[in-house]
Scaffold this motif. Structure first.
Motif, PDB file in Angstrom:
ATOM      1  N   SER A   1       0.830  -1.207   0.000  1.00 15.72           N
ATOM      2  CA  SER A   1       0.000   0.000   0.000  1.00 15.72           C
ATOM      3  C   SER A   1       0.861   1.252   0.000  1.00 15.72           C
ATOM      4  CB  SER A   1      -0.916  -0.001   1.228  1.00 15.72           C
ATOM      5  OG  SER A   1      -0.154  -0.067   2.415  1.00 15.72           O
ATOM      6  N   PHE A   2       2.125   1.126   0.392  1.00 18.77           N
ATOM      7  CA  PHE A   2       3.033   2.273   0.400  1.00 18.77           C
ATOM      8  C   PHE A   2       3.703   2.479  -0.962  1.00 18.77           C
ATOM      9  CE2 PHE A   2       2.987   0.605   4.761  1.00 18.77           C
ATOM     10  CZ  PHE A   2       2.530   1.724   5.427  1.00 18.77           C
ATOM     11  N   LEU A   3       3.491   1.549  -1.865  1.00 15.78           N
ATOM     12  CA  LEU A   3       4.052   1.687  -3.203  1.00 15.78           C
ATOM     13  C   LEU A   3       3.130   2.587  -4.017  1.00 15.78           C
ATOM     14  CD1 LEU A   3       6.123   1.013  -5.340  1.00 15.78           C
ATOM     15  CD2 LEU A   3       4.915  -1.132  -5.784  1.00 15.78           C
ATOM     16  N   THR A   4       3.400   3.866  -4.004  1.00 14.91           N
ATOM     17  CA  THR A   4       2.578   4.883  -4.649  1.00 14.91           C
ATOM     18  C   THR A   4       3.335   5.499  -5.812  1.00 14.91           C
ATOM     19  OG1 THR A   4       3.432   6.613  -3.200  1.00 14.91           O
ATOM     20  CG2 THR A   4       1.499   5.388  -2.431  1.00 14.91           C
ATOM     21  N   PRO A   5       2.637   6.231  -6.686  1.00 18.41           N
ATOM     22  CA  PRO A   5       3.348   6.916  -7.765  1.00 18.41           C
ATOM     23  C   PRO A   5       4.462   7.824  -7.279  1.00 18.41           C
ATOM     24  CG  PRO A   5       1.005   6.883  -8.237  1.00 18.41           C
ATOM     25  CD  PRO A   5       1.170   6.310  -6.858  1.00 18.41           C
ATOM     26  N   LEU A   6       4.262   8.495  -6.143  1.00 15.10           N
ATOM     27  CA  LEU A   6       5.323   9.358  -5.622  1.00 15.10           C
ATOM     28  C   LEU A   6       6.546   8.546  -5.259  1.00 15.10           C
ATOM     29  CD1 LEU A   6       6.420  12.051  -4.593  1.00 15.10           C
ATOM     30  CD2 LEU A   6       5.283  11.591  -2.419  1.00 15.10           C
ATOM     31  N   ASN A   7       6.343   7.469  -4.492  1.00 12.42           N
ATOM     32  CA  ASN A   7       7.479   6.631  -4.118  1.00 12.42           C
ATOM     33  C   ASN A   7       8.117   5.978  -5.341  1.00 12.42           C
ATOM     34  OD1 ASN A   7       7.655   6.992  -1.316  1.00 12.42           O
ATOM     35  ND2 ASN A   7       5.957   5.587  -0.959  1.00 12.42           N
ATOM     36  N   TYR A   8       7.286   5.586  -6.306  1.00 11.00           N
ATOM     37  CA  TYR A   8       7.835   4.978  -7.519  1.00 11.00           C
ATOM     38  C   TYR A   8       8.728   5.968  -8.261  1.00 11.00           C
ATOM     39  CZ  TYR A   8       8.108   3.678 -12.406  1.00 11.00           C
ATOM     40  OH  TYR A   8       8.576   3.429 -13.666  1.00 11.00           O
ATOM     41  N   HIS A   9       8.286   7.200  -8.423  1.00 10.03           N
ATOM     42  CA  HIS A   9       9.105   8.198  -9.121  1.00 10.03           C
ATOM     43  C   HIS A   9      10.411   8.455  -8.374  1.00 10.03           C
ATOM     44  CE1 HIS A   9       6.493   9.381 -12.431  1.00 10.03           C
ATOM     45  NE2 HIS A   9       5.471   9.371 -11.600  1.00 10.03           N
ATOM     46  N   GLN A  10      10.336   8.480  -7.050  1.00  6.43           N
ATOM     47  CA  GLN A  10      11.557   8.672  -6.269  1.00  6.43           C
ATOM     48  C   GLN A  10      12.509   7.493  -6.436  1.00  6.43           C
ATOM     49  OE1 GLN A  10      12.623  11.199  -4.350  1.00  6.43           O
ATOM     50  NE2 GLN A  10      10.867  12.524  -4.652  1.00  6.43           N
ATOM     51  N   MET A  11      11.968   6.287  -6.403  1.00  4.50           N
ATOM     52  CA  MET A  11      12.820   5.094  -6.501  1.00  4.50           C
ATOM     53  C   MET A  11      13.402   4.944  -7.900  1.00  4.50           C
ATOM     54  SD  MET A  11      10.794   2.287  -4.135  1.00  4.50           S
ATOM     55  CE  MET A  11       9.345   2.283  -5.157  1.00  4.50           C
ATOM     56  N   SER A  12      12.561   5.092  -8.915  1.00 10.10           N
ATOM     57  CA  SER A  12      13.044   4.916 -10.281  1.00 10.10           C
ATOM     58  C   SER A  12      14.055   5.981 -10.664  1.00 10.10           C
ATOM     59  CB  SER A  12      11.869   4.936 -11.267  1.00 10.10           C
ATOM     60  OG  SER A  12      11.191   6.178 -11.220  1.00 10.10           O
ATOM     61  N   GLY A  13      14.032   7.114  -9.960  1.00 13.96           N
ATOM     62  CA  GLY A  13      15.010   8.167 -10.234  1.00 13.96           C
ATOM     63  C   GLY A  13      16.439   7.778  -9.926  1.00 13.96           C
ATOM     64  N   ARG A  14      16.634   6.688  -9.165  1.00 12.15           N
ATOM     65  CA  ARG A  14      17.999   6.222  -8.880  1.00 12.15           C
ATOM     66  C   ARG A  14      18.648   5.598 -10.101  1.00 12.15           C
ATOM     67  NH1 ARG A  14      18.578   9.428  -5.431  1.00 12.15           N
ATOM     68  NH2 ARG A  14      16.512  10.119  -6.057  1.00 12.15           N
ATOM     69  N   ALA A  15      17.855   5.139 -11.075  1.00 10.86           N
ATOM     70  CA  ALA A  15      18.380   4.381 -12.211  1.00 10.86           C
ATOM     71  C   ALA A  15      18.709   5.303 -13.376  1.00 10.86           C
ATOM     72  CB  ALA A  15      17.360   3.331 -12.659  1.00 10.86           C
ATOM     73  N   GLY A  16      19.805   4.974 -14.084  1.00  9.15           N
ATOM     74  CA  GLY A  16      20.178   5.722 -15.276  1.00  9.15           C
ATOM     75  C   GLY A  16      20.500   7.161 -15.000  1.00  9.15           C
ATOM     76  N   ARG A  17      21.310   7.406 -13.989  1.00  8.72           N
ATOM     77  CA  ARG A  17      21.584   8.786 -13.601  1.00  8.72           C
ATOM     78  C   ARG A  17      22.642   9.409 -14.495  1.00  8.72           C
ATOM     79  NH1 ARG A  17      21.015   9.862  -7.281  1.00  8.72           N
ATOM     80  NH2 ARG A  17      20.597  11.886  -8.218  1.00  8.72           N
ATOM     81  N   ARG A  18      22.511  10.700 -14.651  1.00  6.88           N
ATOM     82  CA  ARG A  18      23.368  11.471 -15.556  1.00  6.88           C
ATOM     83  C   ARG A  18      24.834  11.333 -15.168  1.00  6.88           C
ATOM     84  NH1 ARG A  18      21.978  17.759 -16.905  1.00  6.88           N
ATOM     85  NH2 ARG A  18      23.389  18.056 -18.679  1.00  6.88           N
ATOM     86  N   GLY A  19      25.661  11.012 -16.162  1.00  4.94           N
ATOM     87  CA  GLY A  19      27.087  10.880 -15.941  1.00  4.94           C
ATOM     88  C   GLY A  19      27.527   9.501 -15.517  1.00  4.94           C
ATOM     89  N   PHE A  20      26.568   8.596 -15.303  1.00  4.48           N
ATOM     90  CA  PHE A  20      26.929   7.248 -14.862  1.00  4.48           C
ATOM     91  C   PHE A  20      26.511   6.191 -15.881  1.00  4.48           C
ATOM     92  CE2 PHE A  20      26.678   9.782 -11.023  1.00  4.48           C
ATOM     93  CZ  PHE A  20      27.789   9.369 -10.308  1.00  4.48           C
TER      94      PHE A  20
END
Length: 1737
Positions: A1319-1338
């Motif tokens: 129930s804590f898996l929300t669009p907000l948390n998803y956007h925050q988590m997915s933001g860790r992947a494919g980061r600029r410069g890496f």
């Protein structure tokens, strides 16, 4: 209207699908019902006696068999019922939680409301009267008010009614009618969609879940309050239905939220909820079959009656039809009298305004009346269920019945006879006559309208009414008579904020002024020492936070303490150096700060970049000339060296090519490129690389064919090299004709003739003899499909000399904003470059001088440590004067250099402490910038108000940064309005700055730098299935966003797939030929080389086309979405399931095979994180042993080293040291990478772990050796930092973490795995988590893999909306005290002869007024601001009554310090201060004869503190568990303590009763009468009032009689008043829905009443008693990780109280209290440190 045939309709086939026939009978009907209902299958033709006797005999046999069958059926039912309730109770006892549920609402996904539970919840409330058949409008109002709690925070919901309830309520006809009323009201008068299903276990409910995909089910999980309304048998069914709601929601992936005990704090809703339990899904199938078998014989009954065509009002239809049917069945005189009064009541409902219908409630009702009401309600229900169509007007359906009005008519008419129409008046008379005439037509007989009387009903004298009814009468009102007037106060802040209008509304002292002065404490009273009075200076929150350095400086021990301090500082400096270098990289270039001139404190300076500064040409110096000559000489030497190297290497490479050793040739080329020091051979090297790749490609193509992935990779590499050569020829170097021929040849071999032609390359001869590598796709398709991450990026423009790079357009705007010293709201994706502006801002302030301060606000302590280390790494070379430092840290746990630094890193709560501290006014004036990171945390979480305080209580500019803000323009508009208010205040104070200083810009950037691809892991295929973002589109999503959501972006490959789907679905209305990739990119590319920006333009065109199809050609739109979802179509609508743990190793290996490391696996279950860690440890340990044949590391990790020293030329062994190693450098698992590791750094990390008790065999340490880490808030900070550092070192490849890691922690990865649903898996948390992947410069591209998340949830995560920033409730008693403390004491901190003394006072008032007038919540609820003015005024009254404030608005020293320090825990802090003054604590804290404090005394004091400061609710179901160590339920307080608390509550209730009166009267003046329902906005007002244009003495006789005892209601809600409530004693802290007008905000428990009868979790008391952490987790059921936070918070409370008490006099009567709290806080600290292995220096 149509005729409705009387018939029985059996339940749908699904309810009788077990192969047995349905039996349509109802043996429970009363005599009256038999006259109403008939059986269509009955046979009346049997006259034969023999046949009759045969039937009777058969009936006798059948009856015997039926008795046995019934007995067996009852036993079977009991087993099923007990089984269902047992399962539910077990689930409740372990899984029910009381937490915020905002995450389930924030994305505005619809949730389901169980309409039947909603009704029972309203019926069960004590305020809803049921005598006389109840008040239907009151019931509807209660339901709407409860749903309004969710609607206020943009909650969207649909309502579900179950038909099975109609049978359960068969003996409760009034509730049955209320159910029909509620169902029709919601269906026809609101925007909510109403479902009606057979039962929650039926197929139609599963269909709703499939199509709606709701977020949770709102229902009643414990309907005990309504048990008195049901028989024992029916109440069993009520409990079973409640259990079924729980089981069939959580078992089908739907969390269950309880109606009861809901609390709302403007934007945060707390409630009991049960999370998903997919384990029971199989059991539900068995239960469903049993329940279907039981309910298959339940039937729906219909009524036969004819309705006149000319009636459209539902109320009139129901009254006339039910009265006609009643007269048909009952033809006596009493029936006619009752029907006349019934129709008169209907006329009154049509004509009497709502405010005049507040009649007293009956407490005694004769059985004759009850019987009549029961029969009428039975008929009304059947008519509403079977006789209404959509042509009817349903605006009156909510006001069908008012029981006390009917009884009032009976009593009024028992001594009066209305002979003619004049007795009713024109309006009422006409309505009544029309109703009787219509009834006569329908009935077929004449019902005379007059006379009207109840004289013939002899039993009417038995009807008795309650004279007055209060919501919660104040039993102590008499004792508080002395407080009948409010105290005057002279305070500038109160006058400016509240205004004269509000203050004039307060009662004033007149002739009792002298008596009331006794309740005021003034500063002069503190010159004497009396009990707790003292003249010591009041300490503030800042001074009570642990100072890391001060502890060592002030410790005893002489030079040893000094050495210890130096050692500690050196160790900390080393840690910061390692941590900072790990974050920023060792090669980072330190920022050079050149100090400028000192700036004026009140004027913001503008730092311009070098681009804007005009410099005079300077004469070159000799040193510069020599340096230039040396550089030139060195360049020539490097060129000569490169010539030799290139000649040698090229010959070697060509030799390898002749030998077909292509791989060796490529290695040699890479080595050559690395060793070349100049660029003179760059072109030759790249051409040689192209030749090598071409030959290798052709050779492998002939060997393996075109289908090999290896061939495709070579093809891509060669193509990209040729692209770079051609594009480079336009700027970097010039191609010769031979070079062009060579490139043309390669392009021709790649079958890229179009590109060769576009670049005007020479035509290739002998084309037929060439080996053409055909990949079966055009140049455009190839680039889109395979080169997405490598597409050309647009040149960003000129390089900024000061920045050192070319910023993007939005970055330029942000940097310019900082240079102008303006404020900005910045919304940009993660890793887009937001944070760089923060460090630029710091650098610019450092350049100004040593005066200015920058504050960086982070949401978590973990992020504070990370930012502090980054600041240290960037600015550690900056020289500071003695006593000052570059950076400082301030959290609730500790502070370091907080007031002596120029860059302070803190959390919002601590910034609020500084801004509200009167001693920090001078420090606040030095602020130049405040940077708020993750500003979206402002709303909806604990501590949100602190973010608002930080934004409003300062006068300096700010940056508000976030990647996830919904509607950022609202936030920017609010902040701009607050800046405008500050500007006006500055003008009044004469300190206005330049207008540009008050500008708040909105800077947004929506495009991620790198694409993010989504996959679903399918274990059966051991593969990853790609999820196209547009495959999640539905018509509902399109309608919600008015098109395709802008955040749903596509990669180049996904864009190509979208075109393919559009092309395959092309219909005659649209020509998409112009969108073919070859055609579009021929004009939108860089000479056929596709750029990333052109792909975004292409995506925009396709998006607009698909949006158009969704609106105009829906079938085509659905077809496109279906084609895009083909890869995952077999995964749709999977039921929730527990993620099989055994799949984990195969998932990890799949990621490794697809080169997706490093990866972060996000879960929301900390226990599961540790389970995954142990599983992978075992798996890779076994795998390693299988490869190596034995354990890779069998040593115990202990080694002995000899420390030697040289003395007089000889080496002497001084001592031997035994060192312990965790083996972090010796990992052998395949998950572990080589990484970039400094052995000394890793050893330092090891020692930190050893220092907190880790050994080599710990699962955590084993995981690190295997390349696996875990990360969540329950870990020690040293453990978390270790995982972060080793992950950035690339030693760890997999980390299991909760969503706390996603909140700004710098751990860039290639792949994010979203594992398991929650129930804590929300669009907000998803956007925050997915933001860790494919980061600029890496990484060039990021990946998101879903594992254990069904398609429904994935669709919501990708398309769901982000939460709206609502704001927070802006006021509390403690906050009022803190603001008054700031305003009244700030000038004391400035010397009297200082010219700034007056300015400081004005600024403090302005800052306080800005906070009070400009809260974010006012943007959504503007009317709340006026209420807050009343609240502020009454808060000052309470503070004076509590002797915490004098009549000048100055906080008193007595206990105000404790109240402000513990402001997080209101009302516990106020009650503690009250108990302290009362002397109760003195009686509790008694020393033994030996001067010690007994264990019993300690436990009693801890019990009190736990009641006051640990308000974690305990669900009654948890008490069913067995416990060994913990008590779990906090026992009751001692009687003497309860007595004092009740006295406190009485004073508070009395005062806030006045408060609510004032607010309600204000609402009455400004908003008029209370007659509009809160959700439906339906106005309950007659079209023509019978009270209009008449004076009281001219009212018709009937109305005069009825209004004799009428008492107008101003404060009480008119809807609540229908049940007889008056304006007295309205407020109750226990009611979810207040009895006040709904415009008065009471949803949050704003009144600081202390509830003493709540069931609370005794975790704090239990821990003090036994100190066992596992017991807190297992028995008290505190979540892993939350235990640390809760217990640490309680420890901080104890320390704060102890420190506060030390500020008071150490008199004899006080010493025991101080001693007790000292012992308690020290004991608790020791147990806490021992349980969590905290080692103190």
């Amino acid at each position: 209207m149509e005729d409705i045939d009387e018939k029985e309709s059996s339940a749908p086939s699904e309810l009788s699908s077990d192969g047995e026939d349905s039996v349509s009978s109802d043996t429970s009907l009363s005599v009256g019902e038999r006259d109403i209902y008939t059986d269509d299958d009955s046979n009346d033709d049997g006259d034969d006696d023999d046949d009759l006797r045969g039937v009777e005999a058969a009936a006798e046999v059948t009856a015997e068999e039926q008795d046995k069958a019934d007995e067996a059926s009852i036993i079977q039912e009991e087993k099923i019922f007990s089984g269902i309730t047992d399962i539910t109770e077990r689930i409740l006892s372990r899984r029910v939680q009381y937490n915020a549920i905002n995450d389930m609402i924030a994305d505005r996904r619809s949730f389901l409301v169980d309409g039947d539970s909603l009704l029972l919840n309203a019926v069960g409330q004590s305020g809803l009267d049921s005598a006389g058949g109840g008040q239907m409008l009151h019931c509807v109002y209660l339901c709407e008010r409860l749903l309004q709690i969710f609607a206020r925070v943009s909650g969207t919901f649909e309502i579900v009614f179950s038909k099975v309830w109609d049978r359960i309520l068969k003996d409760n006809h009034s509730i049955r009618l209320a159910r029909s009323v509620l169902k029709h009201h919601f269906r026809h008068n609101t925007k909510f969609f109403v479902h009606e299903i057979e039962a929650i276990w039926s197929v139609d409910f599963r269909q709703i879940l499939k199509h709606l995909r709701p977020s949770f089910l709102l229902c009643d999980i414990s309907p005990k309050e309504c048990s008195s309304y049901f028989s024992e048998d029916n109440y069993r069914w009520v409990k079973v239905m409640s259990c079924a709601n729980i089981l069939y929601s959580i078992g089908q992936g739907l969390p269950c939220v309880d109606f009861r005990n809901i609390t709302l704090e403007v934007s945060t809703i707390h409630a009991y909820f049960i999370n998903v339990v997919p384990d029971i899904s199989r059991s539900l199938q068995i239960i469903s079959r049993k329940l279907v078998n039981i309910t298959k014989d339940w039937n729906t009954l219909k009524l036969f009656i004819q309705i006149p065509q000319d009636l459209i009002s539902v109320r009139r239809i129901v009254y006339i039809a039910s009265a006609a049917k009643y007269l048909t069945l009952n033809k006596d005189t009493d029936a006619m009298i009752l029907v006349k009064i019934l129709l008169l009541k209907c006329a009154l409902l049509d004509a009497l305004p709502l405010k005049f219908r507040a009649f007293p409630q009956p407490y005694e009702v004769p059985k004759q009346v009850s019987h009549f009401i029961t029969e009428i309600h039975k008929l009304m229900h059947l008519i509403m269920e079977n006789g209404l169509t959509y042509d009817c007007c349903f605006s009156t359906v909510s006001d069908i019945w008012q029981g006390n009005l009917f009884l009032k008519l009976l009593v009024t008419l028992r001594n009066r006879v209305l002979e003619q129409k004049s007795g009713l008046g024109n309006v009422l008379g006409e309505i009544y006559v029309h109703l009787t005439a219509t009834l006569s037509d329908l009935w077929g007989s004449t019902l005379e309208s007059f006379p009207i009387t109840s004289e013939g009903l002899k039993w009417t004298h038995k009807i008795k009414f309650v004279q007055n009814r209060d919501s919660k009468p104040n039993t102590d009102a008499a004792a508080l008579a002395q407080f009948d007037r409010l105290l005057p106060i002279s305070c500038s802040l109160t006058k400016e904020f509240c205004g004269e209008e509000v203050l004039n509304n307060l009662a004033r002292l007149q002739n009792r002024a002298a008596e009331m002065q006794l309740f005021i404490s003034r500063n002069l009273a503190f010159e004497e020492r009396h009990h707790w009075h003292s003249r010591k200076k009041l300490t503030d929150d800042f001074s009570r936070v642990f100072d890391d350095r001060k502890t060592f400086r002030n410790s005893k021990g002489g030079r040893y303490a000094e050495k210890k301090a130096q050692k500690h500082q050196a160790r900390f400096a080393r840690y910061m150096n390692i941590y900072g270098s790990n974050l920023e990289g060792r090669s980072i270039q330190r920022d050079v700060i050149v100090r400028g001139t000192k700036q004026n404190n009140n004027t913001a300076s503008v730092v311009k970049s070098k681009n804007y500064q005009k410099k005079k040409p300077e004469k070159p110096k000799m040193a510069d000339i020599i340096r230039k000559q040396n550089n030139e000489r060195k360049r020539h030497q490097n060129e000569d060296s490169d010539k030799v190297m290139f000649k040698k290497s090229s010959a070697k490479i060509k030799s390898f090519l002749l030998q077909f050793k292509f791989d060796i040739a490529l290695q040699e080329l890479q080595l050559l490129q690395k060793n070349l020091k100049t660029e003179i051979f760059e072109l030759e090297t790249e051409l040689l690389m192209a030749e090598t790749l071409h030959k290798k490609l052709q050779f492998d193509y002939r060997e393996k064919g075109a289908g090999s992935s290896h061939i495709l990779e070579l093809y891509k590499e060669l193509f990209l090299l040729l692209r770079d050569l051609l594009i480079g020829s336009e700027s970097k170097y010039k191609l010769s004709d031979e070079n062009k021929k060579q490139i043309a040849y390669y392009l021709t071999c790649l079958n890229m003739h179009d590109i060769s032609s576009e670049w005007n390359l020479p035509y290739v001869q002998n084309y037929a003899k060439m080996t053409i590598i055909d990949i079966k796709m055009s140049w455009a398709e190839f680039q889109l499909k395979h080169l997405g991450p490598s597409l050309i990026r647009k040149n960003r423009g000129e390089i900024d000399d000061e920045l050192g790079f070319a910023p993007d357009d939005w970055q330029k705007m942000l940097i310019d904003t900082v240079r102008k010293r303006q404020s900005a709201v910045v919304v940009a994706p993660t890793s887009s470059g937001k944070t760089y502006a923060s460090y630029y801002c710091m650098k610019s302030v450092l350049k100004e001088g040593h005066e200015g301060i920058v504050v960086y606000v982070s949401p978590t302590k973990a992020l504070v440590n990370q930012v502090a280390a980054t600041v240290y790494a960037r600015f550690k070379n900056v020289t500071m004067p003695p006593g000052l430092s570059v950076y400082g840290v301030f959290t609730r746990d500790y502070r370091e250099n907080a007031l002596t630094c120029q860059i302070l890193v803190t959390v919002p709560e601590c910034l609020e402490i500084l801004l509200l501290s009167p001693r920090m006014c001078s420090w606040v004036r030095r602020l130049r910038y405040i940077i708020f990171d993750e500003i979206h945390c402002l709303s909806g979480i604990a501590g949100g108000l602190s973010w608002e305080s930080g934004l409003l209580l300062t006068r300096c500019p700010f940056l508000a940064l976030s990647a996830t803000i919904e509607q950022p323009e609202i936030l920017q508009r609010w902040l701009q309005e607050s800046m405008n208010f500050k500007k006006d205040r500055d003008m009044q104070n004469g300190c206005k700055r330049d207008d540009s200083h008050y500008v708040v810009s909105l800077i947004t950037h929506n495009e991620r730098h790198n694409d993010l691809k989504k996959y679903i892991y399918v274990h059966e295929q051991n593969s990853l299935v790609h999820v196209h973002p547009y495959a999640c589109l539905t018509n509902k999503v399109i309608d919600t966003y008015s098109g395709i959501p802008s955040h749903l972006t596509l990669s180049a490959e996904e864009t190509l797939s979208l075109f393919g789907a559009l092309q395959a679905t092309e219909q005659i209305h649209t020509n998409i030929e112009h969108l073919r990739p070859e055609r579009f990119f021929r004009v939108n590319s860089q000479k056929l080389f596709i750029t990333r920006s052109s792909v975004k333009e292409y995506e925009k065109e396709l998006r607009e086309l698909l949006s158009k199809w969704a609106q105009e050609f829906n079938d085509s739109f659905v077809s496109v979405v279906s084609r895009l979802a083909h890869g995952a179509q077999n995964l749709r609508n999977l039921p929730p399931k527990v993620v099989p743990i055994f799949q984990l190793p195969s998932l990890i290996e799949t990621l490794e095979k697809n080169k997706m490391f490093p990866a972060i696996v996000f879960l929301f279950d900390r226990h599961l994180i540790h389970t995954f860690l142990r599983l992978l440890n075992r798996y890779y340990d076994a795998k390693t042993q299988g490869i190596l044949g034995s354990s890779s590391d069998d040593s115990d990790g202990i080694s002995t080293t000899a420390e030697t020293k040289t003395r007089k030329g000889k080496t002497v062994t001084v001592r031997k040291r035994r060192t312990y190693s965790l083996g972090l450098l010796k990992g052998n698992a395949s998950l572990r990478s080589v990484g970039v590791v400094d052995s000394d750094d890793l050893k330092f990390i090891e020692n930190r772990l050893i220092g907190i008790g880790h050994t080599k065999d710990d699962p955590f340490v084993k995981g690190l050796r295997n390349g696996i880490g875990i990360h969540h808030a329950g870990l020690n900070s040293k453990q978390r930092v270790t995982v972060e550092m080793m992950f950035r070192m690339k030693v760890l490849n997999v980390v299991f973490a909760t969503n706390t890691l996603a909140l700004g922690i710098h751990m860039p990865c290639k792949t994010v795995v979203v594992a398991t649903d929650s129930s804590f898996l929300t669009p907000l948390n998803y956007h925050q988590m997915s933001g860790r992947a494919g980061r600029r410069g890496f990484d060039a591209e990021g990946n998101v893999v879903f594992w254990g998340v069904n398609e429904s949830k994935i669709q919501n995560l990708l398309t769901g909306k982000l939460p709206i920033l609502w704001g927070n409730f802006p006021m509390s008693i403690s906050l009022v005290l803190r603001l008054l403390l700031l305003v009244s004491m700030c000038e004391v901190t400035v010397p009297e002869n200082n010219a700034d003394r007056g300015t400081v006072q004005k600024e403090a008032v302005s800052r306080a007024l800005t906070f009070l007038n400009c809260n974010l919540i006012y943007q959504h609820f503007a009317e709340l601001k006026q209420q807050m003015k009343h609240f502020f005024a009454f808060s000052t009254q309470l503070l004076m009554m509590q002797k915490l404030l004098d009549d000048n608005g100055r906080p008193q020293h007595l206990c105000s310090g404790i109240v402000t320090h513990l402001h997080y825990h209101e009302p516990g802090n106020l009650v503690f201060a009250y108990l302290l003054r009362s002397g109760v604590l003195h009686s509790m804290c008694v020393t033994e004869e030996d001067g010690k404090i007994s264990k019993e005394t300690q436990l009693n004091v801890v019990l009190l503190m736990a009641h006051l400061f640990t308000r974690k609710r305990l669900h009654p179901a948890m008490l069913n568990n067995k416990y060994c160590n913990s008590v779990v339920k906090l026992r009751e307080l001692p009687a003497d303590v309860l007595k004092v608390i009740e006295q406190y509550n009485s004073e508070v209730k009395f005062l806030f009763d006045h408060y609510f009166r004032c607010v309600a009267e204000e609402c009455s003046r400004t908003m008029g009468e209370d007659r509009v329902l809160p959700i439906s906005q339906l106005s309950i007002e007659p079209e023509t009032s019978c009270m209009e244009d008449t004076r009281e003495n001219e009212l018709p006789h009937l109305l005069q009689e009825m209004m004799v005892d009428y008492e107008p209601r101003v404060i009480c809600s008119a809807f609540i008043a229908l049940s007889g409530y008056s304006d007295s004693g309205l407020y109750s802290e226990k009611d979810v829905v207040s009895n006040l007008r709904h415009q008065v905000f009471t949803d949050k428990k704003i009144v600081p009443i202390f509830e003493v009868d709540q069931s609370l979790n005794s975790y704090a008391w239990d821990f003090y008693n036994h100190g066992i952490r596992k017991a807190i987790l297992k028995e008290n059921l505190i979540r892993h990780g939350d235990d640390f936070s809760y217990l640490k918070d309680f420890l901080l409370v104890l320390l704060a109280v102890y420190t506060s008490l030390q500020d008071f006099d150490d008199a004899d009567e006080n010493r025991a209290v101080i001693q007790t709290f000292g012992i308690i806080s020290e004991n608790f600290r020791k147990k806490f440190n021992k349980a969590y292995k905290i080692v103190e220096d």
